[in-house]
Design a protein around this motif. Structure first.
Motif, short mmCIF file in Angstrom:
data_model
loop_
_atom_site.label_atom_id
_atom_site.label_comp_id
_atom_site.label_asym_id
_atom_site.label_seq_id
_atom_site.Cartn_x
_atom_site.Cartn_y
_atom_site.Cartn_z
N ALA A 103 35.85 42.73 38.20
CA ALA A 103 35.35 41.82 39.23
C ALA A 103 36.31 40.65 39.44
CB ALA A 103 33.97 41.30 38.85
N LEU A 104 36.79 40.07 38.34
CA LEU A 104 37.73 38.96 38.45
C LEU A 104 39.04 39.41 39.10
CD1 LEU A 104 37.13 37.22 35.00
CD2 LEU A 104 36.27 36.53 37.24
N GLY A 105 39.46 40.63 38.78
CA GLY A 105 40.67 41.16 39.40
C GLY A 105 40.51 41.31 40.90
N LEU A 106 39.35 41.79 41.34
CA LEU A 106 39.10 41.94 42.77
C LEU A 106 39.02 40.58 43.46
CD1 LEU A 106 38.44 43.54 45.30
CD2 LEU A 106 36.06 43.69 44.51
N ALA A 107 38.31 39.64 42.85
CA ALA A 107 38.17 38.31 43.45
C ALA A 107 39.51 37.61 43.61
CB ALA A 107 37.23 37.45 42.61
N GLY A 108 40.44 37.90 42.71
CA GLY A 108 41.75 37.27 42.76
C GLY A 108 42.77 38.03 43.59
N SER A 109 42.34 39.10 44.24
CA SER A 109 43.30 39.98 44.92
C SER A 109 43.52 39.64 46.38
CB SER A 109 42.83 41.44 44.81
OG SER A 109 41.65 41.64 45.57
N LEU A 110 42.75 38.72 46.94
CA LEU A 110 42.92 38.41 48.36
C LEU A 110 44.27 37.73 48.61
CD1 LEU A 110 39.63 38.36 47.99
CD2 LEU A 110 39.74 37.40 50.30
N SER A 111 44.93 38.17 49.65
CA SER A 111 46.21 37.57 50.04
C SER A 111 45.95 36.24 50.74
CB SER A 111 46.96 38.51 50.98
OG SER A 111 46.28 38.62 52.21
N TRP A 112 47.01 35.46 50.95
CA TRP A 112 46.86 34.19 51.65
C TRP A 112 46.35 34.41 53.07
CZ3 TRP A 112 46.41 30.00 49.05
CH2 TRP A 112 47.08 29.85 47.83
N ASP A 113 46.83 35.46 53.73
CA ASP A 113 46.38 35.75 55.09
C ASP A 113 44.89 36.08 55.10
OD1 ASP A 113 48.91 35.36 56.01
OD2 ASP A 113 49.42 37.49 56.19
N GLU A 114 44.45 36.86 54.14
CA GLU A 114 43.04 37.24 54.07
C GLU A 114 42.16 36.02 53.79
OE1 GLU A 114 43.81 41.83 52.54
OE2 GLU A 114 43.57 40.19 51.09
N ARG A 115 42.63 35.12 52.95
CA ARG A 115 41.87 33.90 52.68
C ARG A 115 41.82 33.01 53.91
NH1 ARG A 115 42.39 31.96 46.44
NH2 ARG A 115 42.53 34.03 45.49
N ALA A 116 42.90 32.95 54.65
CA ALA A 116 42.93 32.13 55.86
C ALA A 116 41.91 32.61 56.89
CB ALA A 116 44.33 32.13 56.47
N LEU A 117 41.64 33.92 56.89
CA LEU A 117 40.65 34.50 57.80
C LEU A 117 39.24 34.44 57.23
CD1 LEU A 117 42.65 37.66 58.97
CD2 LEU A 117 42.07 35.65 60.36
N GLU A 118 39.09 33.81 56.06
CA GLU A 118 37.81 33.68 55.37
C GLU A 118 37.21 35.04 55.03
OE1 GLU A 118 35.12 31.09 57.44
OE2 GLU A 118 36.29 29.30 56.95
N LEU A 119 38.06 35.99 54.67
CA LEU A 119 37.55 37.30 54.26
C LEU A 119 36.96 37.19 52.86
CD1 LEU A 119 40.29 39.81 55.48
CD2 LEU A 119 38.34 38.84 56.73
N VAL A 120 35.89 37.94 52.63
CA VAL A 120 35.24 37.98 51.32
C VAL A 120 35.91 39.02 50.43
CG1 VAL A 120 33.06 38.41 50.13
CG2 VAL A 120 33.07 37.18 52.30
N TYR A 121 36.35 40.11 51.04
CA TYR A 121 37.03 41.19 50.32
C TYR A 121 38.37 41.47 50.99
CZ TYR A 121 32.53 42.05 48.08
OH TYR A 121 31.36 41.91 47.37
N PRO A 122 39.34 41.95 50.24
CA PRO A 122 40.64 42.28 50.84
C PRO A 122 40.54 43.48 51.76
CG PRO A 122 40.56 43.00 48.56
CD PRO A 122 39.31 42.21 48.79
#
Length: 541
Positions: A472-491
């Motif tokens: 779970a921690l691995g998945l939560a930490g896997s979002l790219s900067w672009d994905e975070r900028a789009l407020e995505l919950v999952y990559p």
């Protein structure tokens, strides 16, 4: 006399090798194909044929035939078109495939072990033609398929589909996969009266007889397949918890409905919480639905709070359950034992059944649905959620789509665009306030392939809670900067192999810390070298 069906594939190594190389490559031999033939063009042609099918179940059947004919072409198509093909080979289409399995059955894809095989289960397990290659097995008894109920042997597509995702998502070799359906009867009257139903025409046995069958099955699995990781899938709620507890230390085993779902929701909640401007310890989580998946999620979500320094008791107090009879609390009638840990201990009011009233009382910042009740998150429920926090976290996680507690459009509309959304089944993007928003999908596919790959590579003796948490921690930490900028919950699902490799590394490290790993060579590798090793072991078509 035992009649053994000859599988559609041959155990002969020569034929198997040719099959694994793919029919497309064989046809590329001069004289065996038209002059302009190419593998790439053939894949393009196959994709066009797939898209010409009118219904999802037709597409499912087409891909099943492709997989039988040319396993490499099937997985090439999957890897190059993950967002399009994943919903066809698994949720939501796999639900229809299960419902129509006996009607559409063409050829064996896995092992069927029935109650009539009691006493000779080991012999049946040895009938698998690739017995020495097997490393991962998905096992179901068909008693609680998605939100569709007891489907008996018609649950086989669940095991087949999950293993296809292990291959596509983590590079497990196709020849290493073993789908198993345990046929202990069915409580589905429709199946029992269906002349085409492929399973035993009897009700499920008593608890003692069920347990004895499962004891023999697990004992023989450990004996015949000492290198195999076992994933239990879609067992009924009571059996899901009891068999996980009963067998998890007997062989490397986990239950994806309990642990995989819990891990993917934990990862999504960790990602969503970054977007909510309140401290972690002020979050309140309300789970609507209290079956095995929901309670498994609740247990995993304890980590959401304990990772922030809260005690177990403090974490437990931040989580509420609602079942078919309302808010779960100590003293209420008919609360199953497996729910009692999360039963409210100090609630003294009247039984509270209406979800809107419960949301007003609890004031949750996160509302999670695992109820399979269509539309349970009404406009009023969503509006009340929006009064509790500036960014309400709304996760309708029930599968398939038509059982979802609300749609993405409903969550956005009734929260004035503030909702942070993830669902169990796929929804399309929506435009609100002139901005296109993309929904998250809490698909277990983000978790179990990497978890399984890591457990296999380190030859884990068991699958520990810490290994599941690491995924779970691995998945939560896997979002790219672009994905975070789009407020995505999952990559994005297109990155699934990269994500699975990272998760596998974290799972291996967790196994090493728990001293359940058998591959001691991996301990000497730093994380960079270990990641390279993991990627080198991932099969590609």
């Amino acid at each position: 006399m035992t009649i053994v069906l000859t599988p559609y594939w041959s155990p002969d190594e020569g034929i198997q090798k040719l099959k694994m190389e793919g029919r497309a490559k064989a046809l590329a031999v001069p004289g065996l194909a038209p002059p302009a033939f190419s593998v790439k063009a053939q894949l393009d042609r196959t994709l066009l044929q797939l898209r010409s099918k009118l219904s999802p179940i037709e597409k499912y059947s087409f891909l099943a035939q492709l997989k039988q004919a040319d396993v490499e072409a099937f997985y090439k198509l999957c890897l190059e078109n993950m967002p399009e093909i994943t919903p066809i080979i698994y949720t939501p289409t796999v639900g229809d495939a299960c419902l129509q399995y006996s009607k559409n059955y063409r050829h064996p894809e896995g092992l069927f072990i029935s109650l009539k095989d009691k006493g000779k289960i080991g012999n049946i397990l040895r009938n698998w033609p690739l017995v020495n290659e097997a490393r991962i097995s998905v096992v179901t008894d068909g008693s609680r398929i998605l939100g569709l109920g007891d489907l008996g042997v018609n649950g086989m597509p669940i095991a087949v589909g999950k293993l296809s995702l292990y291959v596509a998502g983590a590079g497990i070799r196709p020849s290493s996969t073993l789908p198993i359906t345990l046929d202990l009867g069915t409580e589905n009257s429709g199946n029992l009266s269906d002349p085409l139903y492929l399973g035993l025409r009897q009700r499920r046995p008593s608890g003692a007889e069920y347990d004895a069958f499962m004891d023999e099955f697990v004992t023989e699995m450990r004996r015949v397949y000492p290198k195999v990781l076992v994933q239990f899938e879609d067992f009924s709620t009571d059996h899901a918890f009891s068999y996980l507890a009963r067998f998890r230390n007997s062989l490397p085993l986990f239950n994806d409905d309990i642990q995989g779902t819990g891990a993917v929701v934990l990862a999504g909640l960790l990602s969503a919480a970054r977007l909510v401007p309140i401290p972690r310890n002020e979050h309140r989580i309300l789970l609507f639905g209290a079956g095995s998946a929901s309670v498994g999620v609740a247990k995993q979500l304890m980590s959401f709070f304990t990772l922030a320094g809260m005690s177990e008791e403090e974490a437990r107090r931040q989580i509420w359950l609602v079942d078919s009879k309302g808010l779960v609390y100590v003293g209420r009638e008919e609360v199953a034992d497996y729910k009692m840990y999360f039963a409210r201990r100090h609630y003294t009011g009247l039984p509270m059944k209406d979800l809107t009233e419960i949301v007003k009382f609890v004031k949750p910042t996160a509302l999670l649905g695992l109820s399979t009740i269509t539309g349970a998150f009404t406009p009023e429920v969503i509006r009340v959620m929006s009064q509790n926090t500036s960014r309400p976290i709304i996760f309708p996680l029930s599968n398939p789509v038509h059982l979802s507690e609300c749609t993405f459009a409903e969550a956005l509309t009734h929260s004035n665009g503030t909702a942070i959304f993830a669902s169990g089944s796929p929804f399309g993007s929506e435009v609100i306030g002139g901005v296109r928003r993309e929904p998250g999908q809490g698909n277990n596919m983000y978790i179990f392939p990497g978890l399984g790959l890591g457990a296999i590579l380190c030859r884990a003796k068991s699958v520990t809670d810490s290994m599941v948490e690491a995924s779970a921690l691995g998945l939560a930490g896997s979002l790219s900067w672009d994905e975070r900028a789009l407020e995505l919950v999952y990559p994005r699902i297109e990155r699934i192999r990269e994500i699975s490799a990272d998760i596998a590394v974290k799972v291996i490290r967790a196994a090493q810390r728990a001293c359940v790993d058998n591959s001691t060579d991996l301990k000497r590798m730093n994380d960079t070298r270990l990641l390279e090793f993991v990627k080198s072991k991932m099969w590609s078509p």
